[in-house]
Write an enzyme that holds these catalytic residues in place. Structure first.
Site, mmCIF file in Angstrom:
data_model
loop_
_atom_site.group_PDB
_atom_site.id
_atom_site.type_symbol
_atom_site.label_atom_id
_atom_site.label_comp_id
_atom_site.label_asym_id
_atom_site.label_seq_id
_atom_site.Cartn_x
_atom_site.Cartn_y
_atom_site.Cartn_z
ATOM 1 N N LYS A 1 -46.857 29.879 -81.283
ATOM 2 C CA LYS A 1 -46.210 29.598 -79.995
ATOM 3 C C LYS A 1 -46.189 30.881 -79.160
ATOM 4 C CE LYS A 1 -44.467 25.531 -82.028
ATOM 5 N NZ LYS A 1 -44.726 25.506 -83.475
ATOM 6 N N SER B 1 -37.701 20.668 -81.088
ATOM 7 C CA SER B 1 -38.999 20.731 -80.413
ATOM 8 C C SER B 1 -39.262 19.587 -79.448
ATOM 9 C CB SER B 1 -40.119 20.808 -81.452
ATOM 10 O OG SER B 1 -40.061 19.688 -82.320
ATOM 11 N N HIS C 1 -39.509 27.558 -81.681
ATOM 12 C CA HIS C 1 -39.557 27.389 -80.225
ATOM 13 C C HIS C 1 -38.614 28.340 -79.485
ATOM 14 C CE1 HIS C 1 -42.167 23.825 -80.161
ATOM 15 N NE2 HIS C 1 -41.657 23.603 -81.361
#
Lengths: 516, 516
Positions: free
Chosen positions: A242, A183, A211
């Site tokens: 996300k 990340s 991610h």
């Protein structure tokens, strides 16, 4: 006599950061304009500090789905999945995610954090977990909550991993756990080699695709799709905060394993379930992720544009091959000053300082949305260039050449870009200048370097002094020396001069305030 | 060679529960009618298995607030509070909760579970935590994630707590952590005595008010308001998935402590923040909690009605003084059968079996909403009476007298109702009949008792056989003996007879299915 609360009362970092105007956290967003721009302290800024990769949090279809779920099911499920907190919507999302991720089963959990904690439920006393040192905090905590043995391997160091696997009790249950995309630095795990080692040493593999889900692979299924290793990756984890425009997480894998987790994981059975709005938002986001691959293409185009834009100016964006675009600053105070200048110029990005990165490797982390316009992105680049020059992070003139970035697009199989020497040293923790600069070191510097250091120090001190408010100073009264101890990376001589300058100003401020 | 996944593959409880038709978990709600009634498997049932105490999850004002937040801010904050996930709404909720709870500061965290995990951040290596053995799992995990020493005291046993405090290193930092209302049995912690002990031994006090915030105290501020000990209770924790119609949690206390947690707790800084919808719902719920004390009154009236209603029939509702109304069943299989019968008759309640309670003390946990109508409640009571008689949990005729319940209304200061002998033995784990009934024990039973046992056993076996489906049986083929080991509380003789009966039916079923 000690007190549990002492450590809180004695903690001065917050007061110091506030007093110096270098406090970058908990900035309250007052309004959102399509997620790419937000209002803070009454000012509109471009958001490049969010993980809303596909921009779906502001998508009218996603919002509408969330609103309908509130209307139909209310604002909460008022209980755990196990008991009264399961809606048919939860089951629908689980079935669709299992299908999307090519796994037998999936479970959705209230937060991504708790999704990784759920890992603890399948780790027994005789199991061994092999974990990348840069894995997300929630994985670290999930492993800590289990009774298994943990073996940490150096970040993406496959030789180290193999060494640990070879040393381990052959009969023990084994699992290798790694972030898919890391990340902070935006590089990928070496999944091809991890899978080879797992086969050889009889270990299971789990990736945290927080991610990468929605971002990597032709269909957006994450790291294992990107590498063509979905069958070989036993468990895959993703978060909804996300790309999925929601809050929650998913864990997918073999039916029996997921079913066991469903009934045994404490972060599942002892926690209220995802809200109707969050489930509906994730469901609609999944539908859009599947239907609109052009969002991923746009996002990766943006990643390439930004990496290369920064690189062309002389910035170092490190090893990232993803829309996580970290910009190396180095010094922690300079990083805060960079952040502050960005904020004032209308850009929201996040300063990342030790211990999240190594000392001397402080960076500004930027990340992008498929919905950013080129105009917004060009403005971000311009502002970075101006500030970078002012703060001496990049040279006054652009370098004549730069190494263009490689991006992890579908069809490629790359892990990372080649790190510059500075970046590699920063990641390895070799950049920290502990205890300041000695006179001997100073004598070996060129006059240009000395002038640079002087300029930096004076500017920092002036800036700090200018930013100090009487009220802050009063608070600072308790701990001025601590400030300088903390900022010990400045040369001793300058530090002393600066302290005098600072204290004189500071004392005046305090006195004038005290007379009121 | 071992495999991390072996334990999942070898786990048979789930298959057995499914095969016997006694699987009560993850029931999917298809529709909600004002939260007090829901649809499951196409059938409308009365919900008395939710923690939605004030019924606010379906309140039009709360729903509208959530919807407006989605419209304004989208469906997620896409990041942690620390970085990009703080809205002005989060700060507003924190300020209002601090004021409501009479504390200097408050922090809101993404789930109640993670709120208790945040406790870890203030517990150092030299601190000692004194924790009630029946504390919620999230407190247990929060303590485990810290490096502090844990000392567990027997549930609400103040002598044991004092003993542990007296034995502890006097110079260590100390904190006593307890649920305010215990979630399974509905009794209160002995806060008055805890506070005395804390003063004497220089310890801090924290209460988990998940089940009491919005419920207890004149203003609904929870256990410490109820006992008039808010100043003496250093930290107070609450969840939003119960009275607050949302998902999340709050921790309130001294500014410096909360501020430290805000910056240090891993479950705060490494997790995405509460969604706009959840924040707005909790804000509106707080407003209603403050403005409408009649909801609390109604809820406590309902609690009294239900406790006394059950007691009048001969049920044992134990020590609870709150709207958590547990009904003692005893045997685990009987508890599942009771649950199943409730479900079929249109009542949603939760079976609670070991390890959540002691063996032999399985119970049906009911809990109520201020918005339940008397008609709904009377129907629930009627159904319980019919099933309770059928399953021999209560006598055929109502007892002539019963001990009326005491309820923790504002102005009183009670901890619990007096436990019956059976209840006390159950809580202490003395009811478990491990290894079945011996011939000697059988010989000491009255003929009526023996007949009762015979009847129970035959009914259980018949019921199980009747409920077995060919498909279930095929799955069960792997583990029939395991079933009987688990159900070892039945006398050996009956068990053997039953097993023959069961196996004969089982085998037939499997064969007929295999021919297809």
């Amino acid at each position: 006599m000690s007190d549990v609360f002492d450590k809180c009362r004695n903690w001065k970092d917050y007061r110091i950061a506030k007093a110096t105007g270098l406090y970058p956290y908990f900035r309250a967003i007052e309004a959102s304009h399509g997620a790419t721009e937000v209002e803070i302290e009454g000012r509109r800024v471009i958001m490049v500090g969010s993980n809303n990769y596909l921009g779906l949090s502001a998508d009218p279809r996603v919002k509408e789905a969330a609103i309908k779920a509130v209307e139909k099911f209310g604002t909460t499920c008022s209980g755990s999945r196990l008991l009264n907190g399961t809606l048919a919507l939860h089951e629908e999302l689980e079935a669709k995610l299992a299908k999307f991720l090519n796994r037998e089963a999936a479970i959705v959990i209230s937060t991504g954090f708790q999704t990784n904690l759920a890992l603890a439920s399948i780790l027994g006393r005789h199991d061994i977990v092999f974990s990348d040192r840069q894995n997300h905090a929630s994985l670290v905590d999930g492993i800590r909550l289990s009774f298994a043995t943990e073996r940490k391997f150096r970040h993406n160091d496959m030789d180290h991993l193999e060494q640990l696997l070879a040393q381990a009790e052959p009969g023990a249950g084994k699992i290798i756990v790694t972030d898919g995309v890391f990340s902070m630095e935006g590089d990928l795990c070496n999944l091809p080699r991890i899978v080879e080692l797992a086969k050889h040493y009889n270990a299971r593999v789990m990736t945290d695709d927080a991610h990468s889900m929605g971002v990597l692979g032709e269909k957006g299924r994450g790291t294992s799709e990107y590498f063509g290793l979905e069958k070989e990756t036993d468990l895959v984890m993703g978060t909804f905060s996300k790309s999925f425009a929601s809050l929650g997480g998913v864990l997918a894998g073999p039916f029996e394993v997921i079913n066991y987790i469903r009934h045994k994981a404490r972060s599942v059975i002892f926690s209220a379930s995802m809200t109707p709005a969050s489930i509906a938002a994730a469901l609609k986001a999944l539908e859009i992720i599947e239907a609109e691959p052009q969002r991923r293409e746009r996002l990766l185009d943006i990643a390439e544009k930004m990496h290369n834009g920064f690189r062309a100016m002389g910035f170092d964006t490190g090893v990232s091959v993803t829309p996580v675009v970290p910009v190396h600053i180095g010094d922690q105070v300079k990083c805060f000053r960079f952040w502050r200048a960005l904020h004032e110029a209308g850009v929201f990005a996040n300063p990342v300082i030790p211990p999240a990165v190594e000392a001397g490797h402080a960076l500004i982390r930027t990340s992008y949305m498929a919905t950013h316009t080129d105009a917004q992105l060009d403005r971000v680049l311009d502002i970075f260039e101006t500030i970078g020059r002012k703060l001496n992070v990049i040279p006054e003139t652009r370098p004549t050449v730069y190494e263009p970035v490689k991006i992890a697009r579908p069809g490629t199989r790359i892990l990372s870009n080649k790190a510059s020497e500075k970046w590699a040293a920063g990641s390895a923790g070799l950049l920290a200048e502990k205890g300041g600069i000695t006179l001997e070191q100073l004598s070996r510097m060129s006059s240009r370097e000395v002038a640079g250091k002087l300029f930096d120090a004076v500017e920092q001190l002036t800036w700090r002094a200018a930013n100090l408010q009487p009220d802050d100073l009063r608070k600072l009264g308790n701990a001025p020396m601590k400030l300088w101890e903390k900022r010990g990376e400045l040369p001793g001589l300058l530090l002393e001069k600066g302290a005098h300058f600072f204290m004189r100003n500071g004392t005046n401020g305090t006195q004038s305030e005290d007379r009121n």
